[in-house]
Each structure stands twice: as structure tokens, then as C-alpha cells.
Design a protein around this motif. Structure first.
Motif, PDB file in Angstrom:
ATOM      1  N   THR A 183       0.238  13.814  -8.034  1.00 52.98           N
ATOM      2  CA  THR A 183      -0.146  12.414  -7.967  1.00 52.98           C
ATOM      3  C   THR A 183      -0.012  11.763  -9.326  1.00 52.98           C
ATOM      4  O   THR A 183       0.512  10.656  -9.448  1.00 52.98           O
ATOM      5  CB  THR A 183      -1.609  12.288  -7.474  1.00 52.98           C
ATOM      6  OG1 THR A 183      -1.727  12.955  -6.232  1.00 52.98           O
ATOM      7  CG2 THR A 183      -2.012  10.839  -7.294  1.00 52.98           C
ATOM      8  N   ALA A 209       3.682  11.293 -10.243  1.00 55.85           N
ATOM      9  CA  ALA A 209       4.274  10.185  -9.485  1.00 55.85           C
ATOM     10  C   ALA A 209       3.891   8.846 -10.108  1.00 55.85           C
ATOM     11  O   ALA A 209       4.723   7.945 -10.212  1.00 55.85           O
ATOM     12  CB  ALA A 209       3.818  10.243  -8.028  1.00 55.85           C
ATOM     13  N   ARG A 210       2.648   8.718 -10.537  1.00 55.07           N
ATOM     14  CA  ARG A 210       2.211   7.472 -11.181  1.00 55.07           C
ATOM     15  C   ARG A 210       2.937   7.274 -12.509  1.00 55.07           C
ATOM     16  O   ARG A 210       3.312   6.163 -12.850  1.00 55.07           O
ATOM     17  CB  ARG A 210       0.702   7.482 -11.432  1.00 55.07           C
ATOM     18  CG  ARG A 210      -0.132   7.614 -10.193  1.00 55.07           C
ATOM     19  CD  ARG A 210      -0.003   6.417  -9.305  1.00 55.07           C
ATOM     20  NE  ARG A 210      -0.825   6.647  -8.125  1.00 55.07           N
ATOM     21  CZ  ARG A 210      -0.690   5.983  -7.004  1.00 55.07           C
ATOM     22  NH1 ARG A 210       0.193   5.035  -6.900  1.00 55.07           N
ATOM     23  NH2 ARG A 210      -1.445   6.258  -5.976  1.00 55.07           N
ATOM     24  N   ARG A 266       5.938   8.384 -13.290  1.00 52.95           N
ATOM     25  CA  ARG A 266       7.324   7.989 -12.989  1.00 52.95           C
ATOM     26  C   ARG A 266       7.390   6.536 -12.546  1.00 52.95           C
ATOM     27  O   ARG A 266       8.286   5.793 -12.935  1.00 52.95           O
ATOM     28  CB  ARG A 266       7.900   8.890 -11.898  1.00 52.95           C
ATOM     29  CG  ARG A 266       8.404  10.214 -12.401  1.00 52.95           C
ATOM     30  CD  ARG A 266       9.251  10.925 -11.338  1.00 52.95           C
ATOM     31  NE  ARG A 266       8.619  11.029 -10.035  1.00 52.95           N
ATOM     32  CZ  ARG A 266       7.756  11.978  -9.684  1.00 52.95           C
ATOM     33  NH1 ARG A 266       7.413  12.917 -10.539  1.00 52.95           N
ATOM     34  NH2 ARG A 266       7.230  12.001  -8.472  1.00 52.95           N
ATOM     35  N   ARG A 267       6.448   6.142 -11.721  1.00 49.08           N
ATOM     36  CA  ARG A 267       6.441   4.773 -11.202  1.00 49.08           C
ATOM     37  C   ARG A 267       6.201   3.751 -12.313  1.00 49.08           C
ATOM     38  O   ARG A 267       6.707   2.627 -12.249  1.00 49.08           O
ATOM     39  CB  ARG A 267       5.356   4.638 -10.134  1.00 49.08           C
ATOM     40  CG  ARG A 267       5.372   3.289  -9.451  1.00 49.08           C
ATOM     41  CD  ARG A 267       4.308   3.175  -8.394  1.00 49.08           C
ATOM     42  NE  ARG A 267       4.557   4.168  -7.351  1.00 49.08           N
ATOM     43  CZ  ARG A 267       3.632   4.610  -6.501  1.00 49.08           C
ATOM     44  NH1 ARG A 267       2.407   4.157  -6.577  1.00 49.08           N
ATOM     45  NH2 ARG A 267       3.921   5.498  -5.590  1.00 49.08           N
ATOM     46  N   ASN A 268       5.431   4.122 -13.309  1.00 51.19           N
ATOM     47  CA  ASN A 268       5.098   3.214 -14.417  1.00 51.19           C
ATOM     48  C   ASN A 268       5.731   3.701 -15.714  1.00 51.19           C
ATOM     49  O   ASN A 268       5.086   3.764 -16.755  1.00 51.19           O
ATOM     50  CB  ASN A 268       3.575   3.125 -14.582  1.00 51.19           C
ATOM     51  CG  ASN A 268       2.925   2.447 -13.413  1.00 51.19           C
ATOM     52  OD1 ASN A 268       3.060   1.255 -13.231  1.00 51.19           O
ATOM     53  ND2 ASN A 268       2.243   3.220 -12.579  1.00 51.19           N
ATOM     54  N   GLU A 269       7.010   4.032 -15.657  1.00 52.28           N
ATOM     55  CA  GLU A 269       7.705   4.570 -16.822  1.00 52.28           C
ATOM     56  C   GLU A 269       7.559   3.620 -18.012  1.00 52.28           C
ATOM     57  O   GLU A 269       7.752   2.418 -17.900  1.00 52.28           O
ATOM     58  CB  GLU A 269       9.188   4.759 -16.504  1.00 52.28           C
ATOM     59  CG  GLU A 269       9.912   5.591 -17.516  1.00 52.28           C
ATOM     60  CD  GLU A 269      11.304   5.931 -17.067  1.00 52.28           C
ATOM     61  OE1 GLU A 269      12.159   6.042 -17.934  1.00 52.28           O
ATOM     62  OE2 GLU A 269      11.522   6.088 -15.848  1.00 52.28           O
ATOM     63  N   ALA A 295      -0.300   3.812 -15.733  1.00 52.84           N
ATOM     64  CA  ALA A 295      -0.120   4.944 -14.808  1.00 52.84           C
ATOM     65  C   ALA A 295      -1.402   5.754 -14.687  1.00 52.84           C
ATOM     66  O   ALA A 295      -1.821   6.109 -13.581  1.00 52.84           O
ATOM     67  CB  ALA A 295       1.023   5.830 -15.289  1.00 52.84           C
ATOM     68  N   GLU A 345      -4.047   3.816 -12.712  1.00 52.22           N
ATOM     69  CA  GLU A 345      -3.783   3.884 -11.273  1.00 52.22           C
ATOM     70  C   GLU A 345      -4.156   5.258 -10.712  1.00 52.22           C
ATOM     71  O   GLU A 345      -4.721   5.364  -9.629  1.00 52.22           O
ATOM     72  CB  GLU A 345      -2.302   3.609 -10.984  1.00 52.22           C
ATOM     73  CG  GLU A 345      -1.905   2.171 -11.124  1.00 52.22           C
ATOM     74  CD  GLU A 345      -0.431   1.951 -10.803  1.00 52.22           C
ATOM     75  OE1 GLU A 345       0.225   2.884 -10.268  1.00 52.22           O
ATOM     76  OE2 GLU A 345       0.062   0.855 -11.079  1.00 52.22           O
ATOM     77  N   TRP A 346      -3.800   6.299 -11.463  1.00 53.01           N
ATOM     78  CA  TRP A 346      -4.116   7.662 -11.038  1.00 53.01           C
ATOM     79  C   TRP A 346      -5.620   7.848 -10.913  1.00 53.01           C
ATOM     80  O   TRP A 346      -6.117   8.405  -9.938  1.00 53.01           O
ATOM     81  CB  TRP A 346      -3.520   8.663 -12.032  1.00 53.01           C
ATOM     82  CG  TRP A 346      -3.880  10.077 -11.749  1.00 53.01           C
ATOM     83  CD1 TRP A 346      -3.367  10.875 -10.776  1.00 53.01           C
ATOM     84  CD2 TRP A 346      -4.837  10.874 -12.446  1.00 53.01           C
ATOM     85  NE1 TRP A 346      -3.938  12.122 -10.826  1.00 53.01           N
ATOM     86  CE2 TRP A 346      -4.845  12.147 -11.851  1.00 53.01           C
ATOM     87  CE3 TRP A 346      -5.676  10.634 -13.521  1.00 53.01           C
ATOM     88  CZ2 TRP A 346      -5.671  13.169 -12.294  1.00 53.01           C
ATOM     89  CZ3 TRP A 346      -6.490  11.662 -13.967  1.00 53.01           C
ATOM     90  CH2 TRP A 346      -6.480  12.905 -13.355  1.00 53.01           C
ATOM     91  N   ARG A 397      -6.977   6.161  -7.884  1.00 53.52           N
ATOM     92  CA  ARG A 397      -6.623   6.908  -6.673  1.00 53.52           C
ATOM     93  C   ARG A 397      -7.506   8.148  -6.504  1.00 53.52           C
ATOM     94  O   ARG A 397      -7.881   8.520  -5.405  1.00 53.52           O
ATOM     95  CB  ARG A 397      -5.146   7.303  -6.769  1.00 53.52           C
ATOM     96  CG  ARG A 397      -4.641   8.133  -5.653  1.00 53.52           C
ATOM     97  CD  ARG A 397      -4.309   7.297  -4.471  1.00 53.52           C
ATOM     98  NE  ARG A 397      -3.684   8.142  -3.459  1.00 53.52           N
ATOM     99  CZ  ARG A 397      -3.129   7.692  -2.384  1.00 53.52           C
ATOM    100  NH1 ARG A 397      -3.083   6.414  -2.171  1.00 53.52           N
ATOM    101  NH2 ARG A 397      -2.617   8.503  -1.514  1.00 53.52           N
ATOM    102  N   ALA A 411       0.349  11.119  -3.875  1.00 49.52           N
ATOM    103  CA  ALA A 411       0.969   9.804  -4.032  1.00 49.52           C
ATOM    104  C   ALA A 411       1.756   9.442  -2.773  1.00 49.52           C
ATOM    105  O   ALA A 411       2.440  10.283  -2.208  1.00 49.52           O
ATOM    106  CB  ALA A 411       1.910   9.814  -5.232  1.00 49.52           C
TER     107      ALA A 411
END
Length: 91
Positions: free
Chosen positions: A5, A8-9, A11-14, A20, A23-24, A27, A90
Motif C-alpha cells: 500500500t 503504491a502511494r 508511485r502514485r505521488n512520485e 504519499a 495518504e498512506w 488509508r 491500494a
């Protein structure tokens, strides 16, 4: 699962690890809160605080050795298992 998870966060918020991780954390917070609540709730099972707690643990352990007692305890634990299996991977 939790590391997946987090990755993934990231990568999504590079380029923005602060966002990131925020968000993690958002979650994961419900999952962690549920696990902490469960730990506090079941503490007396493992570390009885009073004679009453110790007696209750003894009765439950004896109950678990009977067929009817096993079924009853399994039904009670099924509800708690739902809390333990909260899916946090994620999307």
C-alpha cells in the motif's frame, strides 16, 4: 500488504513523498485503530488483571475443550475476525 500500500502511494505521488505518506497514513489509520482496540479488548485474556479476569480465562479455556463450547467460541471469534481482516491494499 501494508508495504505494498505504501509503495503504491509513493508511485502514485512520485516526487511528493510527504503527500504519499499522508495518504498512506489516512488509508491505514482505521486498520491500525481497529487492531489497537482489539489488543486492548483482549488484553485480559493474555494478562489477567484481577482474580475475576483469571477465573473468566480459566472458564473459557475449559469451555474450549468441549464440542459445544468450541462451536460457541468459534461463533464469537468470527465477529472479531472481521475486524482483523480489514482490506487495506491500494485500489
Amino acid at each position: 500488504m501494508r508495504a505494498r500500500t505504501c509503495s503504491a502511494r509513493l508511485r502514485r505521488n512520485e516526487g511528493n513523498p510527504t503527500r504519499a505518506l499522508r495518504e498512506w497514513e489516512q488509508r491505514m489509520r482505521p486498520f491500525i485503530a481497529a487492531q489497537q482496540h482489539l489488543g486492548r479488548e483482549e488484553l485480559v485474556t493474555f494478562v489477567p488483571q484481577t482474580r475475576r479476569d483469571q477465573a473468566a480465562r480459566t472458564v473459557l479455556r475449559q469451555l474450549a475443550t468441549t464440542p459445544g463450547g468450541k462451536r460457541a467460541l468459534t461463533a464469537l471469534n468470527a465477529r472479531k475476525a472481521e475486524t482483523r481482516s480489514i482490506y487495506v491494499a491500494a485500489p
